[in-house]
Design a protein around this motif. Structure first.
Motif, PDB file in Angstrom:
ATOM      1  N   MET B 331      30.106  53.039  53.743  1.00  0.00           N
ATOM      2  CA  MET B 331      31.311  52.271  53.408  1.00  0.00           C
ATOM      3  C   MET B 331      31.729  52.369  51.945  1.00  0.00           C
ATOM      4  SD  MET B 331      30.385  48.815  55.739  1.00  0.00           S
ATOM      5  CE  MET B 331      29.946  47.873  54.283  1.00  0.00           C
ATOM      6  N   PHE B 332      31.003  53.191  51.138  1.00  0.00           N
ATOM      7  CA  PHE B 332      31.218  53.120  49.695  1.00  0.00           C
ATOM      8  C   PHE B 332      31.491  54.462  49.012  1.00  0.00           C
ATOM      9  CE2 PHE B 332      28.159  49.769  50.904  1.00  0.00           C
ATOM     10  CZ  PHE B 332      28.966  48.671  50.655  1.00  0.00           C
ATOM     11  N   LEU B 333      32.404  54.396  48.029  1.00  0.00           N
ATOM     12  CA  LEU B 333      32.538  55.476  47.038  1.00  0.00           C
ATOM     13  C   LEU B 333      31.864  55.001  45.765  1.00  0.00           C
ATOM     14  CD1 LEU B 333      36.282  56.652  46.980  1.00  0.00           C
ATOM     15  CD2 LEU B 333      34.367  57.646  48.235  1.00  0.00           C
ATOM     16  N   TRP B 334      31.057  55.889  45.186  1.00  0.00           N
ATOM     17  CA  TRP B 334      30.428  55.589  43.899  1.00  0.00           C
ATOM     18  C   TRP B 334      31.160  56.434  42.867  1.00  0.00           C
ATOM     19  CZ3 TRP B 334      27.697  52.159  41.514  1.00  0.00           C
ATOM     20  CH2 TRP B 334      26.874  52.486  40.420  1.00  0.00           C
ATOM     21  N   ALA B 335      31.769  55.764  41.914  1.00  0.00           N
ATOM     22  CA  ALA B 335      32.667  56.475  41.003  1.00  0.00           C
ATOM     23  C   ALA B 335      32.276  56.245  39.550  1.00  0.00           C
ATOM     24  CB  ALA B 335      34.101  56.019  41.244  1.00  0.00           C
ATOM     25  N   ARG B 336      32.919  57.015  38.697  1.00  0.00           N
ATOM     26  CA  ARG B 336      32.529  57.036  37.294  1.00  0.00           C
ATOM     27  C   ARG B 336      33.782  57.296  36.454  1.00  0.00           C
ATOM     28  NH1 ARG B 336      27.286  58.156  35.496  1.00  0.00           N
ATOM     29  NH2 ARG B 336      26.611  58.375  37.651  1.00  0.00           N
ATOM     30  N   ALA B 343      33.317  49.611  32.780  1.00  0.00           N
ATOM     31  CA  ALA B 343      34.016  49.221  34.013  1.00  0.00           C
ATOM     32  C   ALA B 343      34.259  47.717  34.070  1.00  0.00           C
ATOM     33  CB  ALA B 343      33.219  49.684  35.238  1.00  0.00           C
ATOM     34  N   ALA B 344      33.398  46.925  33.420  1.00  0.00           N
ATOM     35  CA  ALA B 344      33.600  45.474  33.418  1.00  0.00           C
ATOM     36  C   ALA B 344      34.892  45.116  32.678  1.00  0.00           C
ATOM     37  CB  ALA B 344      32.398  44.770  32.780  1.00  0.00           C
ATOM     38  N   ARG B 345      35.180  45.866  31.609  1.00  0.00           N
ATOM     39  CA  ARG B 345      36.423  45.626  30.866  1.00  0.00           C
ATOM     40  C   ARG B 345      37.631  46.056  31.710  1.00  0.00           C
ATOM     41  NH1 ARG B 345      37.326  48.233  24.884  1.00  0.00           N
ATOM     42  NH2 ARG B 345      39.616  48.238  24.984  1.00  0.00           N
ATOM     43  N   VAL B 346      37.482  47.164  32.413  1.00  0.00           N
ATOM     44  CA  VAL B 346      38.560  47.604  33.308  1.00  0.00           C
ATOM     45  C   VAL B 346      38.789  46.550  34.404  1.00  0.00           C
ATOM     46  CG1 VAL B 346      39.344  49.392  34.920  1.00  0.00           C
ATOM     47  CG2 VAL B 346      38.014  50.038  32.877  1.00  0.00           C
ATOM     48  N   LEU B 347      37.683  45.959  34.887  1.00  0.00           N
ATOM     49  CA  LEU B 347      37.811  44.956  35.946  1.00  0.00           C
ATOM     50  C   LEU B 347      38.681  43.792  35.492  1.00  0.00           C
ATOM     51  CD1 LEU B 347      37.095  43.804  38.742  1.00  0.00           C
ATOM     52  CD2 LEU B 347      35.032  42.819  37.724  1.00  0.00           C
ATOM     53  N   ARG B 348      38.500  43.360  34.240  1.00  0.00           N
ATOM     54  CA  ARG B 348      39.305  42.231  33.754  1.00  0.00           C
ATOM     55  C   ARG B 348      40.800  42.561  33.821  1.00  0.00           C
ATOM     56  NH1 ARG B 348      34.657  41.629  30.458  1.00  0.00           N
ATOM     57  NH2 ARG B 348      35.517  42.832  28.732  1.00  0.00           N
ATOM     58  N   ALA B 349      41.148  43.777  33.440  1.00  0.00           N
ATOM     59  CA  ALA B 349      42.555  44.195  33.539  1.00  0.00           C
ATOM     60  C   ALA B 349      42.958  44.380  35.005  1.00  0.00           C
ATOM     61  CB  ALA B 349      42.757  45.491  32.763  1.00  0.00           C
ATOM     62  N   ALA B 350      42.006  44.824  35.832  1.00  0.00           N
ATOM     63  CA  ALA B 350      42.300  45.073  37.247  1.00  0.00           C
ATOM     64  C   ALA B 350      42.632  43.780  37.983  1.00  0.00           C
ATOM     65  CB  ALA B 350      41.122  45.785  37.912  1.00  0.00           C
ATOM     66  N   ILE B 351      41.895  42.716  37.639  1.00  0.00           N
ATOM     67  CA  ILE B 351      42.171  41.421  38.275  1.00  0.00           C
ATOM     68  C   ILE B 351      43.619  41.020  37.985  1.00  0.00           C
ATOM     69  CG2 ILE B 351      41.599  38.950  38.219  1.00  0.00           C
ATOM     70  CD1 ILE B 351      38.642  39.899  37.561  1.00  0.00           C
ATOM     71  N   GLY B 360      29.550  49.048  38.278  1.00  0.00           N
ATOM     72  CA  GLY B 360      28.283  49.609  38.743  1.00  0.00           C
ATOM     73  C   GLY B 360      27.035  49.073  38.063  1.00  0.00           C
ATOM     74  N   ALA B 361      27.201  48.463  36.897  1.00  0.00           N
ATOM     75  CA  ALA B 361      26.034  48.016  36.121  1.00  0.00           C
ATOM     76  C   ALA B 361      25.113  47.107  36.931  1.00  0.00           C
ATOM     77  CB  ALA B 361      26.503  47.307  34.847  1.00  0.00           C
ATOM     78  N   ALA B 362      25.702  46.320  37.853  1.00  0.00           N
ATOM     79  CA  ALA B 362      24.911  45.366  38.639  1.00  0.00           C
ATOM     80  C   ALA B 362      23.849  46.051  39.502  1.00  0.00           C
ATOM     81  CB  ALA B 362      25.840  44.548  39.531  1.00  0.00           C
ATOM     82  N   PHE B 363      24.023  47.324  39.781  1.00  0.00           N
ATOM     83  CA  PHE B 363      23.138  48.013  40.723  1.00  0.00           C
ATOM     84  C   PHE B 363      21.967  48.738  40.063  1.00  0.00           C
ATOM     85  CE2 PHE B 363      27.417  47.835  42.570  1.00  0.00           C
ATOM     86  CZ  PHE B 363      27.149  47.156  43.741  1.00  0.00           C
ATOM     87  N   PHE B 364      21.821  48.533  38.753  1.00  0.00           N
ATOM     88  CA  PHE B 364      20.716  49.182  38.041  1.00  0.00           C
ATOM     89  C   PHE B 364      19.651  48.153  37.709  1.00  0.00           C
ATOM     90  CE2 PHE B 364      24.363  51.898  37.388  1.00  0.00           C
ATOM     91  CZ  PHE B 364      23.852  53.178  37.429  1.00  0.00           C
ATOM     92  N   ALA B 365      18.389  48.479  38.022  1.00  0.00           N
ATOM     93  CA  ALA B 365      17.301  47.565  37.684  1.00  0.00           C
ATOM     94  C   ALA B 365      17.121  47.517  36.161  1.00  0.00           C
ATOM     95  CB  ALA B 365      16.009  48.014  38.359  1.00  0.00           C
ATOM     96  N   HIS B 370      27.352  51.751  32.290  1.00  0.00           N
ATOM     97  CA  HIS B 370      28.506  50.845  32.281  1.00  0.00           C
ATOM     98  C   HIS B 370      29.819  51.483  32.714  1.00  0.00           C
ATOM     99  CE1 HIS B 370      26.368  47.399  30.690  1.00  0.00           C
ATOM    100  NE2 HIS B 370      25.716  48.223  29.887  1.00  0.00           N
ATOM    101  N   ASN B 371      29.861  52.798  32.780  1.00  0.00           N
ATOM    102  CA  ASN B 371      31.117  53.452  33.183  1.00  0.00           C
ATOM    103  C   ASN B 371      31.217  53.665  34.697  1.00  0.00           C
ATOM    104  OD1 ASN B 371      29.037  55.373  33.047  1.00  0.00           O
ATOM    105  ND2 ASN B 371      30.487  57.073  32.823  1.00  0.00           N
ATOM    106  N   THR B 372      30.235  53.153  35.459  1.00  0.00           N
ATOM    107  CA  THR B 372      30.238  53.363  36.913  1.00  0.00           C
ATOM    108  C   THR B 372      30.907  52.197  37.649  1.00  0.00           C
ATOM    109  OG1 THR B 372      28.061  52.343  37.091  1.00  0.00           O
ATOM    110  CG2 THR B 372      28.114  54.726  36.842  1.00  0.00           C
ATOM    111  N   LEU B 373      31.324  52.460  38.872  1.00  0.00           N
ATOM    112  CA  LEU B 373      31.897  51.406  39.704  1.00  0.00           C
ATOM    113  C   LEU B 373      31.704  51.746  41.186  1.00  0.00           C
ATOM    114  CD1 LEU B 373      35.798  51.698  39.686  1.00  0.00           C
ATOM    115  CD2 LEU B 373      34.322  53.362  38.546  1.00  0.00           C
ATOM    116  N   ARG B 374      31.645  50.698  42.005  1.00  0.00           N
ATOM    117  CA  ARG B 374      31.533  50.883  43.461  1.00  0.00           C
ATOM    118  C   ARG B 374      32.848  50.462  44.105  1.00  0.00           C
ATOM    119  NH1 ARG B 374      28.060  47.062  47.366  1.00  0.00           N
ATOM    120  NH2 ARG B 374      30.029  45.923  47.267  1.00  0.00           N
ATOM    121  N   LEU B 375      33.366  51.350  44.945  1.00  0.00           N
ATOM    122  CA  LEU B 375      34.632  51.097  45.640  1.00  0.00           C
ATOM    123  C   LEU B 375      34.377  51.124  47.142  1.00  0.00           C
ATOM    124  CD1 LEU B 375      36.678  53.608  43.461  1.00  0.00           C
ATOM    125  CD2 LEU B 375      36.847  51.120  43.323  1.00  0.00           C
TER     126      LEU B 375
END
Lengths: 406, 406
Positions: B331-336, B343-351, B360-365, B370-375
């Motif tokens: 169900m997912f695209l993993w993008a960069r 990507a967190a800064r982009v998210l703020r503008a995206a909202i 994507g940062a949330a998925f790293f132990a 920080h430039n990754t995202l899940r779509l």
């Protein structure tokens, strides 16, 4: 190679496996055997038409939400219905104070995982609910057994213990506990709430049977008593639909202080995400229809008849060779043979005679009392009570001829 | 007074709380927002008529067993159906090899509780499934991230690590992992099985998406590869009905070596007794009716269309400013984005622009990229893919004018 080393888990579970209880299951399937060993509610008393009507209401229109992921805290409709149900029990709680759990067994696990670090002390009643002991063992808690009498757990003993030792939590089943059937007195509930506030100890109040009251007057829950005191932040109240509606739907709930609820919800998210959406919606619909109260009247009338039938049959066939107190509710008689009698030895003869029960030793975290036994009346009728008691008397006669009058 | 001390639990959970992901939920409810953030299967693709027919079959006649306590290991009918389903996947398992779980999230928790002692090392892919990381944190494991590339987790890296360090378990999602969408190559699966056998390390193979293959040829599971080798005793295979039938029913399963299964069943008994009886019977009936295979054809056709629509729209509106690989399923695209983009800064503008995704940062132990995202494309159509991609491009332009061509 660490992988072949027995894990701490394996070590812990070895201690809590009760082979006696597991083996009973296979005997319960022998045709003609009378089982007083079960801990299950009577399936003939399930409100099947009511459950199916609620299911039809939930699935009518084909709303996919009944099959979709839901909130970890629980369905809004069910949390609202639980808040209303709790009001009947004298407990003030908003939906936000409630976490829906996958049965109250999960409530025990969540409480253990959030509150208990390995080595933390938890006080439990002697005897206590077996699966709770297993959960606390799994959490690597240090379990300390507290003596109890006909009024329930010995609160003076607890006060003395708290004065000298650190205790993280106290676990009690105040209404008709499994296995003891005892009811904790109001006076002791009040003192427990005071002690929890004074010593900052958590009280885990497990109440699956409260609405199955068969005689006597209801006693306020510790949660209710604590509501207007600092003890409010120390009480974790657990309950379940298993004994009053359906155990197979696996739905229970916890009422907790906000900080504990947040942690429990976070743990639940990592443990099973949320409880079955279909079960939750079915139960919410059942409760909204007002079906629970008339059903409880049917349930308690039937359980009262079964309890009385078993007590009378035991009295008739075993007389002074067994003693027990009349439980005011729930599903269990807690009984005792003469001190020299080992109930496990009686069980071996009883299996031959065609009746089974649970030897009480399994319910003690330590120093088991081998002459005790748990007898469930939930699934028997007058005739099987009679035959069961007769067979039990015969088994006791076989195992300990001197312990029973001929 | 120990009770006020933060528990180890609270400490652990503080580390794994991803406020970014939790906050996304509230944005997803804003009218008009396009959510590429969800991890949920499409509700419009649920087979509601099939589910209701199965439910009707199960409740017809009013058998109380659908509402009664059941076996911890799972309903016999469902375990038999799962064994048949596994055969389609190339896996030989008898019902006795299968433990039904309350979703595969519980499978992760059971594996963690049975296999991992506090401090034990578990290897996970970079990036990895967020809720698995939370479960391993809850078990107080030491989580070590392993690099991965387009063929999946780096097995040479693992071999070198195993040669010098003790590792209790390795966690992989070999088919279309969340978030990476990657497929582990056959060669690497074989080497992982060899390493598990050689070093006595457990392999937790999590396969919720395997049947959602949208392109390319199926690859044998590690469990299948291991079947005729000593690695068989090291593979814990997890799967679920959440992504192929219904997540709300909370039913998944584990296939395990006998000794591990016994321990997992014992743990499950103390954790939630058993999984919802009604859910289990409903799913068993659905599978027995042969409804799954035609439904999977519908599901994969729809997801293929949605995946392609999102890939094309991203290509059209973001061009070189974003890169991603075509996932073969799930169900997912993993993008960069470009390396300097957070990507967190982009998210703020995206909202603001009316679209959300998961940074994507949330998925790293550890050491998040920080430039990754899940779509997620599971719940979007061609039109929302188009609008979503346009809004994402606009948000990137707002946050990093230099990172995207005008």
């Amino acid at each position: 190679m660490t992988a072949n080393r027995p894990t701490a888990f394996a070590e812990r579970m070895r201690r809590v496996q009760s082979s006696a209880v597991r083996d009973l299951l296979k005997y319960s399937k022998i045709p003609g055997i009378i089982s007083l060993a079960g801990g299950i509610p009577a399936p003939d008393l399930f409100d099947i038409p009511g459950l199916l009507a609620a299911l039809a209401a939930v699935t009518e229109g084909g709303d996919p939400e009944a099959f979709q992921y839901g909130m970890t805290e629980g369905e809004a409709s069910l949390r609202a219905q639980i808040a209303a149900l709790l009001k009947h029990r004298g407990i003030s709680a908003t939906p936000a104070d409630i976490l829906v759990t996958s049965g109250s067994q999960q409530g025990l696990d969540l409480a253990a995982r959030v509150l208990l670090n390995p080595g933390d002390t938890i006080l439990v009643e002697r005897p206590s609910y077996l699966a709770a002991l297993q959960t606390f063992e799994l959490a690597e808690a240090s379990i300390v057994s507290v003596p109890s009498d006909e009024e329930g757990i010995d609160v003076a003993w607890i006060e003395a213990y708290l004065s000298s030792c650190e205790v993280k939590a106290i676990y009690v089943v105040p209404n008709f506990g499994n296995p003891s059937g005892r009811t904790l007195s109001l006076e002791r509930r009040k003192r427990l709430a005071e002690l929890a506030a004074r010593f900052g100890t958590y009280l885990i109040e497990d109440d699956p049977y409260g609405e199955l009251r068969l005689s006597g007057a209801p006693v306020a829950s510790i949660r209710e008593i604590a509501e207007r005191s600092p003890a409010r932040d120390r009480v974790i109240y657990l309950s379940s639909f298993s004994k009053i509606l359906s155990p197979g739907l696996r739905a229970g709930w916890m009422v907790m202080p906000e900080a504990v609820l947040q942690q429990a919800a976070l743990a639940k998210q990592a443990i099973d995400l949320h409880t079955c959406s279909l079960s939750q919606r079915l139960i919410a619909s059942y409760l909204a229809d007002g079906r629970l109260w008339p059903r409880l009247a049917v349930l308690t009338a039937a359980y009262r008849e079964r309890r009385d039938a078993l007590m009378q049959a035991l009295q008739r066939h075993l007389g002074d060779a067994i003693c027990f107190n009349e439980p005011e509710g729930g599903m269990f008689l807690w009984a005792r043979f003469a001190p020299q009698v080992d109930a496990a030895r009686v069980l071996r003869a009883a299996i031959e005679a065609g009746v089974i029960f649970v030897p009480g030793a399994a319910f003690f975290a330590d120093h088991p009392e081998h002459n005790t036994l748990r007898l469930s009346y939930s699934t028997i009728d007058t005739e099987s009570a009679e035959t069961g008691a007769m067979r039990l008397a015969s088994a006791l006669r076989t195992a300990y001829p001197e312990a029973i009058a001929r």
